[in-house]
Design a protein around this motif. Structure first.
Motif, short mmCIF file in Angstrom:
data_model
loop_
_atom_site.label_atom_id
_atom_site.label_comp_id
_atom_site.label_asym_id
_atom_site.label_seq_id
_atom_site.Cartn_x
_atom_site.Cartn_y
_atom_site.Cartn_z
N TYR A 252 110.53 43.35 -12.09
CA TYR A 252 111.40 43.28 -13.07
C TYR A 252 112.89 43.03 -12.39
O TYR A 252 113.07 44.07 -11.42
CB TYR A 252 111.38 44.13 -14.13
CG TYR A 252 112.48 44.02 -15.07
CD1 TYR A 252 112.49 43.27 -16.17
CD2 TYR A 252 113.66 45.12 -14.99
CE1 TYR A 252 113.33 43.21 -17.12
CE2 TYR A 252 114.67 45.00 -15.89
CZ TYR A 252 114.51 44.07 -16.92
OH TYR A 252 115.46 43.92 -17.86
N ASP A 253 113.72 42.32 -12.75
CA ASP A 253 115.15 41.98 -12.34
C ASP A 253 115.81 41.69 -13.71
O ASP A 253 116.09 40.82 -14.14
CB ASP A 253 115.25 40.91 -11.25
CG ASP A 253 116.80 41.10 -10.50
OD1 ASP A 253 117.61 41.00 -11.39
OD2 ASP A 253 116.82 40.73 -9.61
N GLU A 254 116.85 42.64 -13.88
CA GLU A 254 117.72 42.63 -15.17
C GLU A 254 118.59 41.25 -14.98
O GLU A 254 118.63 40.69 -15.97
CB GLU A 254 118.75 43.85 -15.49
CG GLU A 254 119.48 43.83 -16.50
CD GLU A 254 120.40 45.00 -16.67
OE1 GLU A 254 120.94 45.21 -17.97
OE2 GLU A 254 120.82 45.49 -15.34
N GLY A 255 118.96 41.04 -13.83
CA GLY A 255 119.97 39.71 -13.98
C GLY A 255 119.00 38.50 -14.09
O GLY A 255 119.55 37.22 -14.47
N PHE A 256 117.59 38.48 -13.76
CA PHE A 256 116.79 37.26 -14.05
C PHE A 256 115.96 37.46 -15.23
O PHE A 256 115.49 36.32 -15.86
CB PHE A 256 116.01 37.23 -12.88
CG PHE A 256 116.24 36.72 -11.51
CD1 PHE A 256 117.33 35.81 -11.55
CD2 PHE A 256 116.08 37.42 -10.55
CE1 PHE A 256 117.91 35.33 -10.38
CE2 PHE A 256 116.44 36.84 -9.10
CZ PHE A 256 117.21 35.89 -8.99
N ALA A 257 116.19 38.58 -15.76
CA ALA A 257 115.02 38.91 -17.06
C ALA A 257 115.36 38.14 -18.31
O ALA A 257 114.62 37.35 -18.66
CB ALA A 257 115.09 40.25 -17.55
N GLY A 258 116.64 37.67 -18.73
CA GLY A 258 117.06 36.99 -19.68
C GLY A 258 117.21 35.56 -19.55
O GLY A 258 116.89 35.14 -18.29
N GLN A 281 108.65 23.15 -15.20
CA GLN A 281 107.29 23.81 -14.54
C GLN A 281 107.30 25.25 -15.36
O GLN A 281 106.06 25.66 -15.46
CB GLN A 281 107.85 24.31 -13.18
CG GLN A 281 107.91 23.11 -12.25
CD GLN A 281 108.16 23.61 -10.83
OE1 GLN A 281 107.28 24.37 -10.26
NE2 GLN A 281 109.46 23.20 -10.18
N PHE A 282 108.07 25.60 -16.11
CA PHE A 282 108.13 27.22 -16.82
C PHE A 282 107.91 26.88 -18.30
O PHE A 282 108.76 26.02 -19.01
CB PHE A 282 109.17 27.86 -16.29
CG PHE A 282 109.23 28.10 -14.76
CD1 PHE A 282 108.37 28.86 -14.10
CD2 PHE A 282 110.01 27.07 -14.14
CE1 PHE A 282 108.59 28.92 -12.87
CE2 PHE A 282 110.37 27.25 -12.80
CZ PHE A 282 109.49 28.22 -11.98
N ASP A 283 107.30 27.89 -19.12
CA ASP A 283 107.67 27.80 -20.33
C ASP A 283 108.73 28.55 -20.92
O ASP A 283 108.60 29.81 -21.10
CB ASP A 283 106.15 28.60 -20.82
CG ASP A 283 105.83 28.48 -22.27
OD1 ASP A 283 106.64 27.76 -23.12
OD2 ASP A 283 105.34 29.34 -22.92
N LEU A 284 109.82 27.87 -21.14
CA LEU A 284 111.04 28.28 -21.26
C LEU A 284 111.50 28.20 -22.82
O LEU A 284 111.16 26.91 -23.35
CB LEU A 284 112.07 27.88 -20.48
CG LEU A 284 111.82 28.23 -18.87
CD1 LEU A 284 112.94 27.51 -18.08
CD2 LEU A 284 112.17 29.88 -18.57
N PRO A 285 112.27 28.80 -23.40
CA PRO A 285 112.73 28.76 -24.82
C PRO A 285 113.77 27.31 -24.46
O PRO A 285 114.02 27.06 -23.15
CB PRO A 285 113.51 29.76 -25.13
CG PRO A 285 113.70 30.49 -23.79
CD PRO A 285 112.62 30.36 -23.15
N ARG A 286 114.31 26.76 -25.53
CA ARG A 286 115.34 25.79 -25.37
C ARG A 286 116.67 26.32 -24.52
O ARG A 286 117.27 27.07 -25.06
CB ARG A 286 115.58 25.12 -26.81
CG ARG A 286 114.57 24.38 -27.31
CD ARG A 286 115.02 23.83 -28.75
NE ARG A 286 115.87 22.71 -28.60
CZ ARG A 286 115.63 21.49 -28.46
NH1 ARG A 286 114.51 21.21 -28.35
NH2 ARG A 286 116.39 20.68 -28.43
#
Length: 404
Positions: A252-258, A281-286
């Protein structure tokens, strides 16, 4: 000034404030010159919403020699005595001299402890008290008014800055056709000079303000030559591979988490396409993605052949430029750091009689290439695991390299 402020004409209010300060300052000097009231500091304090403004009028031989303005942050709930004590401890603790009398606001009480502390610092008696009448009281009232005006001016400036940030975010949402305000913006840049030590940077702006705790650096691993598109794709992939919910503790990395509302890529269509392909490549929100081309400050968006040109000097464009420039600065600084490290390590690799084992021994003993390069001949001869003769050869080689 107040009318202009109520109408949100902050520039006019600031001009009026400056004129008022100038007139008051002139009047202060003239009035203080008329009466010799001795050597004294007059203090005014005003506080509101967790911020306090302090004005100090130093009079020497009855003449007002200057005026000092200070701001104290995070002081919500503190009374005048607490503010006065905290300020005086800091201010007079490093002052070259302390006057025998300090005039404070009339509602300040319980000043015995402060008087004792300042008297010890000065070496003779210091009196800290409100002024009951006369010129000292008039000057304290003037210092109090100036503190209130300074606090009001600071509040106006803060409000103006806040409105400008809101304007920038609103403009970006409208001009770039975003689904929501870009509250969190992440910008990515690649620094790759002469194909050496390529790096990437990620800077984060939250509510149009830098969030430096979330800045991240990337040492680019791509080895296929100078290919900015491939390097950008690598950096984007590594960033969003680390996007995890707050409930996840693994890596976990707070800077990358969101996940950001808007991703800004430093570059043009090629860099934008590379970033989009990597994010798919990733399941990201819009997530909105744009590229800002430096040559003409054009904004490229997916699915649109022609760039969007924001009005020069607009709040939205200025925000994008600031974010892009910050990402470039951050990447360039890391690139220089990495390039210098590689150059130092290459010097160590060329040292006579130093293989992997002795290189580890040298690093273990000195801790860093910098300390090794600065070592004397005697220090190098005494490194455990390195013969004294080899130490002398290393010293001679380093000094020849330095001379060259």
């Amino acid at each position: 000034m107040r009318t202009a402020s109520e109408n949100q004409d902050f520039e006019e209010a600031a001009r009026m404030r400056n004129r008022l300060f100038s007139v008051r300052h002139l009047a202060e000097r003239q009035a203080a010159d008329k009466r010799a009231i001795g050597t004294v500091d007059v203090i005014g304090i005003a506080s509101q919403n967790g911020t306090a403004a302090v004005q100090v009028f130093p009079l020497r031989g009855g003449r007002l020699t200057d005026r000092h303005s200070f701001f104290l942050e995070n002081v919500a709930g503190q009374d005048v005595e607490s503010l006065l004590e905290a300020f005086c401890l800091e201010y007079y603790g490093s002052a070259p001299s302390i006057p025998p009398l300090i005039v404070v606001p009339p509602d300040a009480r319980s000043l015995d402890g402060l008087e004792e502390f300042l008297s010890d610092l000065r070496g003779t008696k210091v009196e800290v008290r409100p002024a009951r009448r006369g010129e000292k009281r008039r000057l304290q009232e003037l210092a109090q008014q100036n503190a209130e005006l300074a606090l009001e001016s600071d509040t106006m400036q803060s409000e103006r800055t806040r409105l400008r940030r809101i304007e920038a975010l609103e403009e970006l949402r409208e001009k770039l056709n975003l689904e929501s305000l870009p509250i969190r913006i992440e910008c990515f840049d690649i620094s790759n000079i002469q194909e050496t030590a390529p790096v990437g940077s990620m800077v984060v702006f939250q509510d149009a303000v830098p969030k430096k705790a979330h800045y991240r650096k990337f040492g680019v691993r791509y080895e296929g030559g100078q290919d900015d598109f491939a390097m950008m794709a690598e950096v984007i992939s590594r960033r969003f591979a680390r996007a995890k919910p707050a409930t996840s503790t693994e890596d976990y990395d707070e800077g990358f988490a969101g996940v950001p509302n808007l991703v800004v890529i430093d570059g043009g269509k090629g860099q934008l396409s590379a970033a989009l392909a990597a994010m798919q490549q990733f399941d990201l929100p819009r997530v909105a993605v744009i590229a800002l081309a430096k040559r003409a400050e054009e904004v490229f968006v997916p699915g649109r052949p022609q760039p969007i040109v924001l009005e020069p000097g607009s709040a939205g464009l200025q925000l994008l430029q600031r974010i892009r420039d910050e990402a470039h600065r951050f990447a360039l600084g890391f690139h220089r750091q990495r390039r210098d490290k590689e150059a130092r390590e290459s010097i160590l690799d060329a040292l006579p009689g130093v293989g992997p084992a002795r290189k580890r021994a040298l690093m273990r003993h000195f801790g860093s290439p910098e300390r090794l390069l600065a070592a004397s001949a005697e220090e190098l001869e005494g490194v455990p695991g390195v013969p004294a003769k080899t130490g002398r050869q290393i010293y001679a080689a380093l000094h020849r390299a330095g001379a060259a």
